[in-house]
Write a protein that holds these residues in place. Structure first.
Motif, PDB file in Angstrom:
ATOM      1  N   VAL A  28       0.809  -1.322   0.207  1.00 18.89           N
ATOM      2  CA  VAL A  28      -0.058  -0.095   0.065  1.00 18.89           C
ATOM      3  C   VAL A  28       0.790   1.240   0.031  1.00 18.89           C
ATOM      4  CG1 VAL A  28      -1.749   1.417   1.301  1.00 18.89           C
ATOM      5  CG2 VAL A  28      -1.853  -1.148   1.114  1.00 18.89           C
ATOM      6  N   LEU A  29       2.068   1.271   0.781  1.00 23.79           N
ATOM      7  CA  LEU A  29       2.766   2.445   0.907  1.00 23.79           C
ATOM      8  C   LEU A  29       3.478   2.679  -0.652  1.00 23.79           C
ATOM      9  CD1 LEU A  29       4.433   1.956   4.396  1.00 23.79           C
ATOM     10  CD2 LEU A  29       2.480   3.416   3.762  1.00 23.79           C
ATOM     11  N   ILE A  30       3.914   1.559  -1.153  1.00 27.21           N
ATOM     12  CA  ILE A  30       4.332   1.630  -2.496  1.00 27.21           C
ATOM     13  C   ILE A  30       3.478   2.239  -3.377  1.00 27.21           C
ATOM     14  CG2 ILE A  30       5.212   0.416  -4.481  1.00 27.21           C
ATOM     15  CD1 ILE A  30       6.482  -1.926  -2.552  1.00 27.21           C
ATOM     16  N   LEU A  31       2.246   1.893  -3.211  1.00 27.44           N
ATOM     17  CA  LEU A  31       1.138   2.652  -4.099  1.00 27.44           C
ATOM     18  C   LEU A  31       1.027   3.983  -3.806  1.00 27.44           C
ATOM     19  CD1 LEU A  31      -1.329   2.307  -6.145  1.00 27.44           C
ATOM     20  CD2 LEU A  31      -2.661   1.835  -4.130  1.00 27.44           C
ATOM     21  N   ILE A  32       1.106   4.251  -2.816  1.00 31.39           N
ATOM     22  CA  ILE A  32       0.900   5.616  -2.297  1.00 31.39           C
ATOM     23  C   ILE A  32       2.189   6.451  -2.689  1.00 31.39           C
ATOM     24  CG2 ILE A  32       0.565   7.414  -0.404  1.00 31.39           C
ATOM     25  CD1 ILE A  32      -1.599   5.637  -0.978  1.00 31.39           C
ATOM     26  N   TYR A  33       3.259   5.941  -2.709  1.00 36.49           N
ATOM     27  CA  TYR A  33       4.676   6.513  -3.342  1.00 36.49           C
ATOM     28  C   TYR A  33       4.622   6.762  -4.491  1.00 36.49           C
ATOM     29  CZ  TYR A  33       9.620   8.166  -2.419  1.00 36.49           C
ATOM     30  OH  TYR A  33      10.567   8.618  -2.460  1.00 36.49           O
ATOM     31  N   MET A  34       4.093   5.666  -5.343  1.00 37.03           N
ATOM     32  CA  MET A  34       3.869   5.893  -6.794  1.00 37.03           C
ATOM     33  C   MET A  34       3.166   6.999  -7.337  1.00 37.03           C
ATOM     34  SD  MET A  34       2.437   3.073  -9.300  1.00 37.03           S
ATOM     35  CE  MET A  34       0.534   3.584  -9.194  1.00 37.03           C
ATOM     36  N   LEU A  35       1.901   7.179  -6.447  1.00 42.04           N
ATOM     37  CA  LEU A  35       0.911   8.470  -6.760  1.00 42.04           C
ATOM     38  C   LEU A  35       1.860   9.656  -6.377  1.00 42.04           C
ATOM     39  CD1 LEU A  35      -2.290   7.074  -5.395  1.00 42.04           C
ATOM     40  CD2 LEU A  35      -1.722   7.390  -7.786  1.00 42.04           C
ATOM     41  N   ASN A  36       2.400   9.700  -5.455  1.00 46.54           N
ATOM     42  CA  ASN A  36       3.476  10.678  -5.138  1.00 46.54           C
ATOM     43  C   ASN A  36       4.258  11.283  -6.158  1.00 46.54           C
ATOM     44  OD1 ASN A  36       6.087  12.121  -4.009  1.00 46.54           O
ATOM     45  ND2 ASN A  36       4.967  11.941  -2.149  1.00 46.54           N
ATOM     46  N   GLY A 161       5.902   5.560 -10.237  1.00 45.60           N
ATOM     47  CA  GLY A 161       5.355   6.719 -10.568  1.00 45.60           C
ATOM     48  C   GLY A 161       5.886   7.746 -11.556  1.00 45.60           C
ATOM     49  N   THR A 162       6.987   7.522 -11.691  1.00 45.56           N
ATOM     50  CA  THR A 162       7.850   8.436 -12.748  1.00 45.56           C
ATOM     51  C   THR A 162       7.395   7.663 -14.030  1.00 45.56           C
ATOM     52  OG1 THR A 162       9.764   8.702 -11.780  1.00 45.56           O
ATOM     53  CG2 THR A 162       9.858   8.825 -13.965  1.00 45.56           C
ATOM     54  N   ALA A 163       7.494   6.440 -14.273  1.00 42.53           N
ATOM     55  CA  ALA A 163       6.927   5.863 -15.706  1.00 42.53           C
ATOM     56  C   ALA A 163       5.372   5.849 -15.821  1.00 42.53           C
ATOM     57  CB  ALA A 163       7.188   4.174 -15.546  1.00 42.53           C
ATOM     58  N   ALA A 164       4.438   5.815 -14.841  1.00 41.61           N
ATOM     59  CA  ALA A 164       2.946   6.060 -14.946  1.00 41.61           C
ATOM     60  C   ALA A 164       2.853   7.479 -15.214  1.00 41.61           C
ATOM     61  CB  ALA A 164       2.353   5.736 -13.579  1.00 41.61           C
ATOM     62  N   GLY A 165       3.550   8.520 -14.396  1.00 43.42           N
ATOM     63  CA  GLY A 165       3.408   9.651 -14.791  1.00 43.42           C
ATOM     64  C   GLY A 165       3.726  10.171 -16.435  1.00 43.42           C
ATOM     65  N   THR A 166       4.917   9.522 -16.738  1.00 41.62           N
ATOM     66  CA  THR A 166       5.465  10.030 -18.053  1.00 41.62           C
ATOM     67  C   THR A 166       4.274   9.010 -19.304  1.00 41.62           C
ATOM     68  OG1 THR A 166       7.580   9.850 -17.255  1.00 41.62           O
ATOM     69  CG2 THR A 166       7.202   9.394 -19.706  1.00 41.62           C
ATOM     70  N   LEU A 167       4.125   7.818 -18.954  1.00 42.91           N
ATOM     71  CA  LEU A 167       3.127   7.409 -19.824  1.00 42.91           C
ATOM     72  C   LEU A 167       1.612   7.827 -19.820  1.00 42.91           C
ATOM     73  CD1 LEU A 167       2.837   5.172 -21.886  1.00 42.91           C
ATOM     74  CD2 LEU A 167       2.507   3.389 -20.274  1.00 42.91           C
ATOM     75  N   ILE A 335      12.160   3.055 -19.875  1.00 38.98           N
ATOM     76  CA  ILE A 335      13.695   3.307 -19.309  1.00 38.98           C
ATOM     77  C   ILE A 335      13.348   3.326 -17.901  1.00 38.98           C
ATOM     78  CG2 ILE A 335      15.546   5.022 -19.115  1.00 38.98           C
ATOM     79  CD1 ILE A 335      15.087   5.387 -22.024  1.00 38.98           C
ATOM     80  N   ALA A 336      12.630   4.493 -17.417  1.00 43.53           N
ATOM     81  CA  ALA A 336      12.115   4.851 -15.946  1.00 43.53           C
ATOM     82  C   ALA A 336      11.826   3.484 -15.201  1.00 43.53           C
ATOM     83  CB  ALA A 336      11.277   5.739 -15.861  1.00 43.53           C
ATOM     84  N   LEU A 337      11.059   2.686 -15.718  1.00 44.37           N
ATOM     85  CA  LEU A 337      10.282   1.473 -14.963  1.00 44.37           C
ATOM     86  C   LEU A 337      11.508   0.322 -15.096  1.00 44.37           C
ATOM     87  CD1 LEU A 337       7.824   0.130 -13.755  1.00 44.37           C
ATOM     88  CD2 LEU A 337       7.379  -0.622 -16.035  1.00 44.37           C
ATOM     89  N   ILE A 338      11.894  -0.091 -15.922  1.00 43.46           N
ATOM     90  CA  ILE A 338      12.807  -1.269 -15.879  1.00 43.46           C
ATOM     91  C   ILE A 338      14.089  -0.823 -15.224  1.00 43.46           C
ATOM     92  CG2 ILE A 338      14.199  -3.047 -17.399  1.00 43.46           C
ATOM     93  CD1 ILE A 338      12.183  -2.474 -19.585  1.00 43.46           C
ATOM     94  N   GLY A 339      15.018   0.233 -15.868  1.00 40.68           N
ATOM     95  CA  GLY A 339      16.052   0.610 -14.877  1.00 40.68           C
ATOM     96  C   GLY A 339      15.862   0.893 -13.665  1.00 40.68           C
ATOM     97  N   GLY A 340      14.766   1.729 -12.967  1.00 41.51           N
ATOM     98  CA  GLY A 340      14.441   1.997 -11.762  1.00 41.51           C
ATOM     99  C   GLY A 340      14.403   0.847 -10.917  1.00 41.51           C
ATOM    100  N   LEU A 341      13.376  -0.060 -11.211  1.00 41.60           N
ATOM    101  CA  LEU A 341      13.148  -1.213 -10.442  1.00 41.60           C
ATOM    102  C   LEU A 341      14.404  -2.131 -10.008  1.00 41.60           C
ATOM    103  CD1 LEU A 341       9.767  -2.249 -11.917  1.00 41.60           C
ATOM    104  CD2 LEU A 341      10.138  -1.292  -9.765  1.00 41.60           C
ATOM    105  N   LEU A 342      15.187  -2.327 -11.275  1.00 38.63           N
ATOM    106  CA  LEU A 342      16.276  -2.880 -11.013  1.00 38.63           C
ATOM    107  C   LEU A 342      17.234  -2.514 -10.264  1.00 38.63           C
ATOM    108  CD1 LEU A 342      16.905  -4.529 -14.699  1.00 38.63           C
ATOM    109  CD2 LEU A 342      16.046  -5.952 -12.572  1.00 38.63           C
TER     110      LEU A 342
END
Length: 505
Positions: A28-36, A161-167, A335-342
């Motif tokens: 849940v906190l990851i989801l909130i941070y993603m929205l952040n 969040g960066t990937a979702a905001g960008t896409l 780029i943001a999603l794959i690189g960032g998660l790894l």
């Protein structure tokens, strides 16, 4: 009652270490941070339509992404974290999510640069209460030997969040306009807020920590009138002086500087001073520790590039790689999603493993990562030249984009590798009841320097270099920023030598 002795008035639960509910809370906190980060970083993909709508220079756009957000986000985080150390962290985060999401939606109805600037400040007000309390919650749901990985897991919200905001932001803007993009992502956060409030419990402070002797508490409480108060008075004095100077410039006709800029700086210093006075007990604990300054300034140096490059790369791809808004939305979000998660996960996992041998591994891991990031960014931005070393004529446009994509994954991941190790280390610079406030003090330095300076720096430098390099000025602006990675590495290597002495179990 001292800050260390303060407890939450609401009932608290003791979480089961490593239990399923702990991982649910983390999700849940990851989801909130993603929205952040979605609401924070969406402005990057909307650079082109916003600049066209309001006739903005790169420097002015840098103000929207930097100081408008970071000034209030950084300073208000301290009083909100101070409250989170005394009252329900879940309630504070729920209110914060609602506020920042509402102001994000309001950005979609802005009719001028000034209105958009104020609404971005509103986003910062809300987000000020969304991170430090989450760090504290995670520290109370996961024991010390799992915290760097748990913090790294929480930091997944950044690339998500960066990937979702960008896409999402880019596609909505391309199809329906930038105003719709702001409104849709803002309303999404308002709808998610009840999930946090109704399903996440506020655990007992320090429930997963090793037992500490009670005799150590009075020594901390005795610092109430020490370094924290002095730092607060210095900032209040500086703020008052700048406000007086602004008044003299405005009403006495002194031609020294723009009075609005001086007044803004004075108000910012005054707010920091008030925040430090509120948090003077925790400030007295952490500000005297060399590790705190090395960790905070090291993270801030990296964040100049981390926030700055992330915010400007979409426009760079449009200018230098000839991509459309819709193409950049897909390209950069990948780029943001794959690189960032790894990068985030590896940073946390490696630091937790090496941290068993010595605390210095927590800052040393990202220090090495930053040394590798800078040359990789430069190589990725010059993929046509690089592929030309192998293929005659530099290859096709598709081949150049593919190579750039693959290389960009490396520095994007390494750029975020600090999040798990450093935020976990900061949790151990103060006792458990002080963790939200200690995190906010860390974030004050990291974001006020990293986010405010980083986002503005690249826009200002781009305008400065434009007469010589034209549309390629942003490329050269990003080149100049790579030196901040070297500075970050030096500071974090220093922290690896002092952290053991300052560590609090």
């Amino acid at each position: 009652m001292s800050q260390v002795e303060a407890t939450v008035n609401a009932p608290q639960d003791t979480p089961k270490q490593g239990g399923g509910y702990s991982f649910y809370v983390l999700a849940v906190l990851i989801l909130i941070y993603m929205l952040n980060f979605l609401d924070r970083q969406i402005i990057g993909i909307l650079a082109a339509p916003l600049k066209a709508e309001f006739g903005l220079s790169d420097s002015q756009f840098g103000l929207l992404g930097g100081i408008a957000f970071a000034s209030v986000y950084s300073t208000l985080a301290i009083p909100l974290a101070w409250l989170a150390d005394r009252f329900s962290r879940v309630w504070i985060m729920t209110g914060a999510l609602t506020v920042w999401s509402g102001f994000t939606a309001l950005c979609g109805v802005a009719g001028s640069f000034g209105q958009l600037f104020l609404y971005r400040m509103g986003v910062g007000v809300g987000e000020a209460g969304g991170v430090a309390p989450a760090y504290s919650l995670i520290a109370d749901y996961f024991p010390p030997h799992q915290r760097a990985r748990a913090m790294a897991g929480f930091a997944f919200g950044i690339p998500l969040g960066t990937a979702a905001g960008t896409l999402v932001g880019g596609l909505l803007a391309a199809e329906y306009g930038w105003r719709t993009a702001f409104i849709v992502v803002g309303l999404l956060g308002v709808l998610v807020a009840p999930l946090l409030r109704l399903t996440v419990r506020d655990p007992k402070r320090g429930a997963t920590d090793a037992p500490r002797p009670v005799s150590a508490e009075p020594a901390v409480a005795a610092l109430d009138k020490g370094l924290g108060r002095t730092a607060a008075l210095i900032m209040l004095g500086l703020g008052g002086g700048l406000l007086i100077l602004a008044a003299l410039i405005q009403f006495a006709g002194l031609a020294l500087a723009n009075p609005l800029v001086i007044a803004f700086a004075g108000g910012l210093c005054a707010v920091i001073g008030v925040s430090l006075m509120i948090a003077r007990v925790t400030a007295s604990v952490v500000l005297r520790k060399k590790s705190f300054w090395l960790l905070a300034l090291g993270a801030a140096s990296s964040s100049v590039c981390g926030y700055g490059v992330a915010g400007w790369l979409p426009l760079f791809f449009m200018r230098s790689f000839d991509l459309s808004l819709k193409q950049v939305s897909w390209y950069y979000s990948g780029i943001a999603l794959i690189g960032g998660l790894l990068g985030i996960w590896l940073g946390g996992a490696i630091a937790d493993k090496l941290g068993k041998r010595g605390k210095g591994a927590y800052p040393l891991t990202p220090a090495i990562a930053f040394l590798i990031s800078a040359p990789c960014f430069i190589l990725a931005m010059n993929s046509p030249w690089l592929i030309g070393l192998v293929l005659p004529g530099g290859g096709s446009h598709t081949q150049q984009l593919t190579l750039a994509f693959l290389i960009f994954l490396i520095p994007t991941g390494l750029n975020l590798a600090w999040l798990g190790p450093i935020t976990a280390a900061v949790q151990h610079l103060a006792p458990a009841p002080m963790r939200s406030t200690a995190s906010a003090l860390f974030l004050l330095i990291n974001n006020l320097l990293g986010l405010a300076v980083g986002f503005y720096y690249f826009g200002w430098m781009s305008d400065l270099l434009a007469p010589r390099f034209g549309e390629e000025s942003l490329r050269w602006a990003i080149y100049t920023g790579m030196g901040f990675y070297l500075m970050a590495s030096v500071l974090l290597i220093g922290a690896s030598r002092t952290l053991k002495r300052d560590w609090v179990d």
